[in-house]
Scaffold this motif. Structure first.
Motif, PDB file in Angstrom:
ATOM      1  N   THR A 120     -51.806  24.907  60.511  1.00 22.93           N
ATOM      2  CA  THR A 120     -50.990  23.726  60.481  1.00 22.93           C
ATOM      3  C   THR A 120     -52.043  22.804  61.268  1.00 22.93           C
ATOM      4  OG1 THR A 120     -49.974  24.237  62.830  1.00 22.93           O
ATOM      5  CG2 THR A 120     -48.693  25.166  60.548  1.00 22.93           C
ATOM      6  N   ALA A 121     -51.517  21.513  61.586  1.00 21.78           N
ATOM      7  CA  ALA A 121     -52.157  20.125  62.179  1.00 21.78           C
ATOM      8  C   ALA A 121     -52.054  20.580  63.910  1.00 21.78           C
ATOM      9  CB  ALA A 121     -51.403  19.042  61.895  1.00 21.78           C
ATOM     10  N   THR A 122     -50.976  21.227  64.275  1.00 15.54           N
ATOM     11  CA  THR A 122     -51.070  21.505  65.677  1.00 15.54           C
ATOM     12  C   THR A 122     -52.189  22.581  66.103  1.00 15.54           C
ATOM     13  OG1 THR A 122     -48.892  20.762  65.896  1.00 15.54           O
ATOM     14  CG2 THR A 122     -49.562  22.307  67.517  1.00 15.54           C
ATOM     15  N   GLU A 123     -52.102  23.718  65.124  1.00 16.38           N
ATOM     16  CA  GLU A 123     -52.823  24.904  65.456  1.00 16.38           C
ATOM     17  C   GLU A 123     -54.361  24.568  65.371  1.00 16.38           C
ATOM     18  OE1 GLU A 123     -49.791  28.178  63.210  1.00 16.38           O
ATOM     19  OE2 GLU A 123     -51.347  27.404  62.007  1.00 16.38           O
ATOM     20  N   LYS A 124     -54.586  23.777  64.491  1.00 12.18           N
ATOM     21  CA  LYS A 124     -55.913  23.066  64.622  1.00 12.18           C
ATOM     22  C   LYS A 124     -56.286  22.363  65.934  1.00 12.18           C
ATOM     23  CE  LYS A 124     -57.148  22.580  59.560  1.00 12.18           C
ATOM     24  NZ  LYS A 124     -57.464  21.782  58.455  1.00 12.18           N
ATOM     25  N   LYS A 125     -55.327  21.493  66.329  1.00 12.56           N
ATOM     26  CA  LYS A 125     -55.703  20.834  67.646  1.00 12.56           C
ATOM     27  C   LYS A 125     -55.866  22.233  68.824  1.00 12.56           C
ATOM     28  CE  LYS A 125     -53.013  16.852  66.842  1.00 12.56           C
ATOM     29  NZ  LYS A 125     -51.940  15.905  67.248  1.00 12.56           N
ATOM     30  N   TYR A 126     -55.067  22.994  68.787  1.00 18.42           N
ATOM     31  CA  TYR A 126     -55.344  24.228  69.642  1.00 18.42           C
ATOM     32  C   TYR A 126     -56.588  24.818  69.583  1.00 18.42           C
ATOM     33  CZ  TYR A 126     -54.770  28.593  71.750  1.00 18.42           C
ATOM     34  OH  TYR A 126     -55.109  29.786  72.693  1.00 18.42           O
ATOM     35  N   LEU A 127     -56.998  25.013  68.243  1.00 20.96           N
ATOM     36  CA  LEU A 127     -58.711  25.627  67.944  1.00 20.96           C
ATOM     37  C   LEU A 127     -59.447  24.903  68.296  1.00 20.96           C
ATOM     38  CD1 LEU A 127     -57.573  27.359  64.672  1.00 20.96           C
ATOM     39  CD2 LEU A 127     -57.898  28.400  67.123  1.00 20.96           C
ATOM     40  N   THR A 128     -59.609  23.519  68.030  1.00 25.26           N
ATOM     41  CA  THR A 128     -60.715  22.554  68.678  1.00 25.26           C
ATOM     42  C   THR A 128     -61.248  22.807  69.687  1.00 25.26           C
ATOM     43  OG1 THR A 128     -59.755  20.747  67.184  1.00 25.26           O
ATOM     44  CG2 THR A 128     -61.204  19.986  68.805  1.00 25.26           C
ATOM     45  N   GLY A 129     -62.691  23.188  69.349  1.00 20.59           N
ATOM     46  CA  GLY A 129     -63.788  23.372  70.713  1.00 20.59           C
ATOM     47  C   GLY A 129     -63.169  24.676  71.394  1.00 20.59           C
ATOM     48  N   ARG A 130     -62.414  25.652  70.686  1.00 14.82           N
ATOM     49  CA  ARG A 130     -62.114  26.890  71.387  1.00 14.82           C
ATOM     50  C   ARG A 130     -62.403  28.034  70.807  1.00 14.82           C
ATOM     51  NH1 ARG A 130     -58.282  27.759  74.825  1.00 14.82           N
ATOM     52  NH2 ARG A 130     -57.387  25.550  74.754  1.00 14.82           N
ATOM     53  N   VAL A 131     -63.044  27.972  69.447  1.00 11.62           N
ATOM     54  CA  VAL A 131     -63.545  29.000  68.635  1.00 11.62           C
ATOM     55  C   VAL A 131     -65.072  29.303  68.950  1.00 11.62           C
ATOM     56  CG1 VAL A 131     -63.315  30.215  66.490  1.00 11.62           C
ATOM     57  CG2 VAL A 131     -61.722  28.880  67.016  1.00 11.62           C
ATOM     58  N   PRO A 132     -65.507  30.262  69.408  1.00  9.81           N
ATOM     59  CA  PRO A 132     -66.964  30.722  69.367  1.00  9.81           C
ATOM     60  C   PRO A 132     -67.689  30.524  67.975  1.00  9.81           C
ATOM     61  CG  PRO A 132     -66.030  32.035  70.930  1.00  9.81           C
ATOM     62  CD  PRO A 132     -64.652  31.372  69.983  1.00  9.81           C
ATOM     63  N   GLU A 133     -68.859  30.397  67.695  1.00 10.12           N
ATOM     64  CA  GLU A 133     -69.435  30.127  66.585  1.00 10.12           C
ATOM     65  C   GLU A 133     -69.424  31.453  65.617  1.00 10.12           C
ATOM     66  OE1 GLU A 133     -73.771  29.726  66.343  1.00 10.12           O
ATOM     67  OE2 GLU A 133     -73.425  27.531  65.523  1.00 10.12           O
ATOM     68  N   LYS A 134     -69.387  32.659  66.137  1.00 13.88           N
ATOM     69  CA  LYS A 134     -69.343  33.663  65.260  1.00 13.88           C
ATOM     70  C   LYS A 134     -67.926  34.359  65.154  1.00 13.88           C
ATOM     71  CE  LYS A 134     -74.200  34.683  65.283  1.00 13.88           C
ATOM     72  NZ  LYS A 134     -75.379  35.859  65.391  1.00 13.88           N
ATOM     73  N   MET A 135     -66.811  33.576  65.626  1.00 17.48           N
ATOM     74  CA  MET A 135     -65.553  34.208  65.731  1.00 17.48           C
ATOM     75  C   MET A 135     -64.645  33.911  64.785  1.00 17.48           C
ATOM     76  SD  MET A 135     -63.991  35.908  68.029  1.00 17.48           S
ATOM     77  CE  MET A 135     -62.297  36.847  68.065  1.00 17.48           C
TER      78      MET A 135
END
Length: 224
Positions: A78-93
């Motif tokens: 969802t759009a909210t989930e993407k906002k939470y994930l922005t800048g939070r997911v390591p490159e290989k995660m």
């Protein structure tokens, strides 16, 4: 001659076998314990291949997935989930794994608050729920009142330059003690004034000018 030698060899072998069998049971306790087998190699043993999800609100310091690649293997975010994930997911995660970590933090807050709101607040203040701040902000905004209360508190231990006021300890133990000191190290206030009994609520009035507030066994503090 050959037959006698062969017969003797057979008898000797039988005798050795019987001796080994009869002595095996008695010597088992004296035998060294077998070394445990090494654990099977994990298919994701290399941390670079499978980094652990972030455990706090701090975002990764290394390379992260760009927003364009924040897509799950199945379904959509969802759009909210993407906002939470922005800048939070390591490159290989896998971003889904990071999202799951945040969702689990939300579930812990929700379950705890349902039974004891103070316990939920205290667990956030004490840092026991990983990533609670961002998880609540983006994934479970219904818990923002719990977060707002927690943000006004501080954990057990040492707090430098605390705001003056009356605070209460979120604990049910009878071993909570506290002390407020000024810049010169002089004790300005301390407590509790009397021995605690089960069920007693602990409060601390921090005087103006307190440079250091130290508590032990009090878990977490919030404004009273």
């Amino acid at each position: 001659m050959y037959r006698r030698s062969a017969a003797a060899a057979v008898l000797l072998a039988a005798a050795l076998t019987l001796t080994a069998c009869s002595s095996g049971g008695n010597d088992k306790a004296d035998a060294p314990a077998a070394s445990p087998k090494p654990p099977a190699a994990s298919p994701a043993a290399d941390p670079a291949d499978a980094p652990a999800p972030p455990s706090t609100d701090a975002k990764p310091t290394g390379p992260v997935l760009p927003d364009a690649k924040l897509t799950p293997k199945t379904g959509t975010f969802t759009a909210t989930e993407k906002k939470y994930l922005t800048g939070r997911v390591p490159e290989k995660m896998d971003p889904a794994a990071v999202l799951q970590s945040g969702q689990e933090s939300c579930q812990r807050v929700q379950r705890t608050a349902k039974h004891d709101n103070d316990a939920a607040v205290g667990s956030i203040v004490a840092g026991e729920i990983p990533g609670a701040k961002d998880a609540i902000t983006f994934l479970c905004p219904d818990q923002k009142p719990v977060l707002a209360a927690a943000e006004k508190g501080f954990p057990d231990g040492t707090k430098d330059s605390p705001a003056a006021g009356t605070y209460r300890a979120l604990t049910q133990t009878t071993t909570c003690t506290w002390e407020a000191k000024g810049k010169d190290g002089a004790v300005l206030a301390s407590g509790p004034e009397a021995p605690l009994k089960a069920g007693d609520k602990v409060t601390a009035t921090i005087p103006s000018g307190t440079a250091r507030f130290t508590s032990n066994g009090c878990y977490a503090w919030i404004p009273a």
